[in-house]
Design a protein around this motif. Structure first.
Motif, PDB file in Angstrom:
ATOM      1  N   SER B  43       0.491  -0.915  -0.212  1.00  0.00           N
ATOM      2  CA  SER B  43       0.014   0.051   0.193  1.00  0.00           C
ATOM      3  C   SER B  43       0.640   1.366  -0.114  1.00  0.00           C
ATOM      4  CB  SER B  43      -1.149   0.180   1.204  1.00  0.00           C
ATOM      5  OG  SER B  43      -1.951  -1.091   1.443  1.00  0.00           O
ATOM      6  N   GLN B  76      -7.836   0.631  -0.668  1.00  0.00           N
ATOM      7  CA  GLN B  76      -8.049  -0.647  -0.025  1.00  0.00           C
ATOM      8  C   GLN B  76      -9.318  -1.026   1.100  1.00  0.00           C
ATOM      9  OE1 GLN B  76      -4.523  -1.845   1.980  1.00  0.00           O
ATOM     10  NE2 GLN B  76      -5.085  -4.239   2.861  1.00  0.00           N
ATOM     11  N   ASP B 158      -6.153  -1.524  -4.893  1.00  0.00           N
ATOM     12  CA  ASP B 158      -5.509  -1.980  -3.414  1.00  0.00           C
ATOM     13  C   ASP B 158      -6.276  -2.831  -2.627  1.00  0.00           C
ATOM     14  OD1 ASP B 158      -3.853  -2.189  -1.489  1.00  0.00           O
ATOM     15  OD2 ASP B 158      -4.031  -0.806  -1.096  1.00  0.00           O
ATOM     16  N   GLU B 159      -5.997  -4.354  -3.355  1.00  0.00           N
ATOM     17  CA  GLU B 159      -6.674  -5.400  -2.597  1.00  0.00           C
ATOM     18  C   GLU B 159      -8.258  -5.213  -2.686  1.00  0.00           C
ATOM     19  OE1 GLU B 159      -5.426  -7.803   0.676  1.00  0.00           O
ATOM     20  OE2 GLU B 159      -3.304  -6.271   0.593  1.00  0.00           O
TER      21      GLU B 159
HETATM   22 MG   LIG Z   1      -1.875  -2.732   2.676  1.00  0.00          MG
END
Ligand SMILES: [Mg+2]
Ligand SMILES: Nc1ncnc2c1ncn2[C@@H]1O[C@H](COP(=O)(O)OP(=O)(O)O)[C@@H](O)[C@H]1O
Lengths: 278, 235
Positions: B43, B76, B158-159
């Motif tokens: 991140s 994220q 992000d994820e």
């Molecule tokens: Mg992360």
């Protein structure tokens, strides 16, 4: 009752008070939505205390038009608070607590030491809770208030979509090239202006109520940013107008009457929101 | 055409480095997957690429026709409050704010583009819905549509499947692959799920103890991937 009101409205100061009250209610509700959602409401609270301190200083220095001193000081503090709030190292909330309680204490101390007024307790009380001061507005103050309110509403409409973007998701806003810092600054300055204006109406301790309640009430029922913003403004104006009328008719203090009506409106909205969700 | 060139990056916070000596490039149409353990700095790398965190060392260069504010982004965890009042339409349109400068109203083209992006993500007819009433997968798709409004060139995710159930996860991966293959959107995706990542990506970047950057095939033959798969398929 109507005739009593009509009689009151023949006096220009009552009409001024009514106009100023509605404009302030409108502005504070518009910004209130952003403030609540950005978790900035504590900044509003801190600033209102700063404004109290500034008024004390202004009265000690014997500055003729207090607003001209209080406004820049409050705007400056708004910018300072925003800066410290964003820096990870200094805890923003502690800084605000320090500043606001400090301003309150020093303000009262100054008034106590230097005030020539025979009714100090009354002066302090009216600065804190608002009082008849709204009925003694001068024409200059009314003009200043109208101009500043127009500026606040204008800025809000102009930057409405940017304010939404920065409020909803500041990281995304930054990542896609919005100058989030600049918009936070604009928001802080507008808040400072509103707080100084609202001091006249409800006094410094009750300003937060004017900012927070209409937004929270509208959020109970409405579910898009636009509808919440519009209805917060409507609720706020209606509450302020009825609060002022009630206080004229029954002789209650203006500020706390308006806040009491806002509390009622919040209760009503919560109830309606629950019923609608069934 | 190169869109992103990161050279010898060291990233970190307050003088403490998290990632050291990272170099990689992203070309137009690539599907880059960034894998690595929790806390390895994925991140952090994303923030640097988006220009939210200045690198301690090294350089990040953007290719022709791409500048810092032209990267679509799916965070994220969007730290949106549970009770934030916002309609799908308002959120998707907010993707345009970065490029709109000072015009206070949306143009007809922007509205048409927003509608098209909603359709692409299977959200036609959701315009008036309240964001907080949607399911997790629908919320992610709304944020993807917003990111597409910000740019058609490169999306950074992000994820994106964290917290979604397997069916919805598969759907979202499918949508992302579609954006990449049908519309040529460059994808940079951080993923926790090594197998899914390797299955779809064209390039892999592994950060952590051993840094690896290269094509999918090269990754599969690398000692790095053999070690990771032996450890149970979760990077
Ligand atoms: Mg992360
Ligand atoms: N804002 C921050 N300030 C200081 N340290 C941070 C910050 N954000 C993340 N870190 C640290 O940086 C390291 C990498 O975090 P992160 O990039 O979020 O990892 P990943 O996304 O790979 O799980 C972690 O050790 C984390 O504690």
């Amino acid at each position: 009752m109507i005739t009593t009101l009509a009689a009151y409205f023949q006096y220009p100061f009552v009409r001024y008070a009514f106009l100023v009250g509605i404009l302030i209610a409108l502005c504070s509700a518009l910004m209130g939505v952003t403030l609540v959602l950005k978790r900035f409401s504590f900044i509003g609270d801190g600033l209102s205390h700063v404004a109290f301190g500034a008024i004390a200083v202004a009265s000690v220095l014997d500055i003729g038009n207090e607003m001209l001193f209080v406004l820049p000081v409050t705007v400056l503090c708004a910018i300072l608070l925003l800066r410290t709030g964003q820096s990870a190292k200094i805890k923003g909330d502690a800084a605000i607590a320090m500043l606001s309680v400090g301003a309150l204490a020093v303000g009262y101390l100054l008034m106590h030491l230097f005030s020539t007024s025979s009714n100090l307790a009354g002066d302090v009380c009216s600065t804190l809770f608002g009082s008849t001061s709204i009925l003694t507005l001068t024409k200059t103050e009314v003009t200043l208030c109208v101009v500043l309110s127009a500026a606040v509403v204008g800025l809000f409409i102009l930057f409405y979509h940017k304010i939404f973007a920065v409020t909803f998701d500041e990281t995304f806003a930054r990542a896609t090239g919005i100058q989030a810092g600049a918009y936070n600054l604009i928001i802080a300055v507008i808040i400072a202006v509103i707080i100084v204006l609202a001091m006249n109406l409800v006094g410094s301790l009750l300003i937060s109520a004017l900012v927070v309640f209409p937004a929270l009430s509208a959020m109970r029922i409405f579910r898009s940013f636009l509808s919440v913003t519009v209805w917060a403004a409507v609720i706020s104006v209606v509450c302020a107008a009825s609060g002022i009328l009630i206080s004229i008719l029954s002789g209650t203090p203006v500020g706390s009457t308006i806040v009491a009506v806002n509390i009622l409106a919040f209760g009503l909205c919560s109830l309606l929101g629950r019923l609608a969700r069934r | 055409m190169l869109q992103l060139i990161c050279h010898n990056l060291t990233l970190g916070y307050d003088g403490q480095s998290v990632v050291r000596g990272l170099s990689f490039t992203v070309s137009e149409g690539d599907y880059l997957c960034i894998v690595g353990e929790n806390g390895s700095g994925k991140s952090t790398l994303m923030k640097a690429v988006l220009g939210l965190l200045p690198p301690m060392e090294g350089t990040i260069a953007y290719g022709e026709g791409l500048s810092r504010g032209q990267i679509g982004y799916l965070p994220q965890q969007t730290l949106v409050q549970k009770d934030f009042p916002a309609s799908v339409w308002e959120i998707v349109l907010s993707g345009f704010e970065g490029r709109r400068k000072f015009r206070p109203f949306h143009t007809a083209e922007e509205k048409a583009a927003a509608r098209k992006n909603l359709e692409r993500l299977g959200l036609a007819g959701f315009e008036k819905r309240c964001y907080r009433d949607l399911s997790g997968g629908q919320q992610q798709r709304v944020l993807l549509a917003r990111a597409l409004c910000a740019t058609e060139k490169i999306l950074v995710l992000d994820e994106p499947v964290t917290g979604l159930d397997p069916v919805v996860t598969a759907e979202l991966y499918e949508l992302i692959s579609d954006l990449n293959q049908k519309y040529g959107v460059t994808i940079v995706m951080i993923s926790h799920d090594l197998e899914a990542a390797v299955g779809r990506a064209s390039h892999i970047l592994h950060i952590g103890e051993d840094i690896f950057f290269g094509s999918r095939q090269a990754f599969l033959q690398s000692p790095c991937s053999r070690r990771l798969f032996r450890e149970g398929g979760r990077a």
